[in-house]
Design an enzyme around this catalytic site. Structure first.
Site, mmCIF file in Angstrom:
data_model
loop_
_atom_site.group_PDB
_atom_site.id
_atom_site.type_symbol
_atom_site.label_atom_id
_atom_site.label_comp_id
_atom_site.label_asym_id
_atom_site.label_seq_id
_atom_site.Cartn_x
_atom_site.Cartn_y
_atom_site.Cartn_z
ATOM 1 N N GLU A 1 3.592 -5.400 -6.591
ATOM 2 C CA GLU A 1 4.673 -5.310 -7.582
ATOM 3 C C GLU A 1 5.526 -6.571 -7.597
ATOM 4 O OE1 GLU A 1 6.786 -1.600 -7.640
ATOM 5 O OE2 GLU A 1 8.318 -2.353 -9.005
ATOM 6 N N ASP B 1 7.008 7.891 -7.388
ATOM 7 C CA ASP B 1 8.365 8.314 -7.029
ATOM 8 C C ASP B 1 9.383 7.735 -8.016
ATOM 9 O OD1 ASP B 1 8.272 5.705 -6.190
ATOM 10 O OD2 ASP B 1 8.890 6.103 -4.124
HETATM 11 O O1 KIV Z 1 6.656 4.986 -8.520
HETATM 12 C C1 KIV Z 1 6.068 4.246 -9.318
HETATM 13 O O2 KIV Z 1 6.092 4.439 -10.538
HETATM 14 C C2 KIV Z 1 5.339 3.110 -8.784
HETATM 15 C C3 KIV Z 1 4.804 2.114 -9.771
HETATM 16 C C4 KIV Z 1 5.893 1.224 -10.206
HETATM 17 C C5 KIV Z 1 3.665 1.370 -9.221
HETATM 18 O O3 KIV Z 1 5.207 2.971 -7.611
#
Ligand code: KIV
Length: 273
Positions: A190, A52
């Site tokens: 994260e 997202d």
């Molecule tokens: O949406 C995204 O790119 C993510 C990554 C940062 C893991 O969730």
């Protein structure tokens, strides 16, 4: 080196588990369109995430909150068409699963049915337990996401490192165990301290994929626009840039503009007789 592996077998959740068991690190990168996904897949990526983060890097929003389920499906359809080997995981966007487990399973089913993705990813632990259970009971594989969960940025109020204090670290460990016990096949961690990433990766049997979670986790994920240097406005400590495509692309486009203006392009060989 243009590709890491000659192994063209499709990556599955089972193969990711086996990679963790034999200590082989898992590579994961985001993609949002056909052409980029095709390049990333051919380079030997294990997991492609239709993140997202499309909300930021594709649509220019300041958070991941605005991207809709319809838009995620559109991005994921394009990626899925390109990918032959990698496991394709699609983010369930903000608002499509948090409040109501019935809506959550409908959102996940739409993603699986309309895109052909292999799995969905969702942010949170205990708070989304009911939605996780319902989606798993529909036979849809789930990757969890703990630590700095960008869909909760308004609650956090900052993109700083999470789980530095004992209480938040303890909750993260409990949530990770809960997601594993429920049946998630992996978890993204994260922006948390590396020692905490190590602890969780050692305690759990499923793969832990880090972004700013240190080198002891079972794999790494980055946002494609950041690691290729297309997006230069974002420079967190955890980011390694593998190219400077922003300058390469800007210079190529500037040369094209100049060639058009100076009537250098097209020349005789580039014209039909
Ligand atoms: O949406 C995204 O790119 C993510 C990554 C940062 C893991 O969730």
């Amino acid at each position: 080196m243009s590709t890491y592996t000659e192994d063209t077998r499709k990556v599955t959740t089972q193969r990711l588990l086996e990679m963790k068991q034999r200590g082989e690190k898992i590579s994961m990168l985001t993609a949002y369109d056909y052409s980029m996904a095709s390049i990333i897949d051919k380079a030997g990526m294990d997991v492609i995430l239709v993140g997202d983060s499309a909300s930021n890097v594709m649509a220019g929003h300041t958070t991941t909150l605005p991207v809709t389920l319809e838009q995620m499906i559109w991005y994921a359809q394009a990626v899925r068409k390109a990918v032959k080997r990698a496991l394709v995981v699609v983010d369930l966007p903000f608002g499509s699963y948090q409040g109501n487990s019935k809506e959550a399973v409908c959102s996940a089913i739409r993603i699986m049915k309309e895109t052909g993705a292999d799995a969905v990813k969702m942010e949170g632990g205990k708070e989304i337990k009911e939605s996780v259970e319902r989606i798993l009971s529909a036979g849809i594989p789930i990757m969890g996401h703990l630590g700095l969960t960008p869909q909760s940025i308004n609650k956090f109020g900052t993109y700083a490192v999470r789980a530095k204090d004992q209480a938040e670290a303890q909750k993260l460990v409990e949530d990770a165990h809960l997601l594993e016990d429920l049946g998630c096949f992996g978890i993204v961690l994260e922006k948390i301290p590396a020692a905490l990433g190590k602890q969780v990766a050692e305690e759990l049997s499923i793969p832990l994929i880090g972004i700013g979670a240190g080198g002891w986790v079972d794999g790494q994920v980055l946002v494609m626009h950041d690691m290729l240097g297309i997006n230069q406005a974002f420079s967190p400590r955890f980011l390694r840039r593998y190219a400077n495509l922003h300058d390469v692309m800007r210079d190529a486009v500037a040369r094209y503009v100049q060639d058009v203006k100076t009537k250098d392009f097209p020349n005789e060989q580039e014209s039909y007789s």
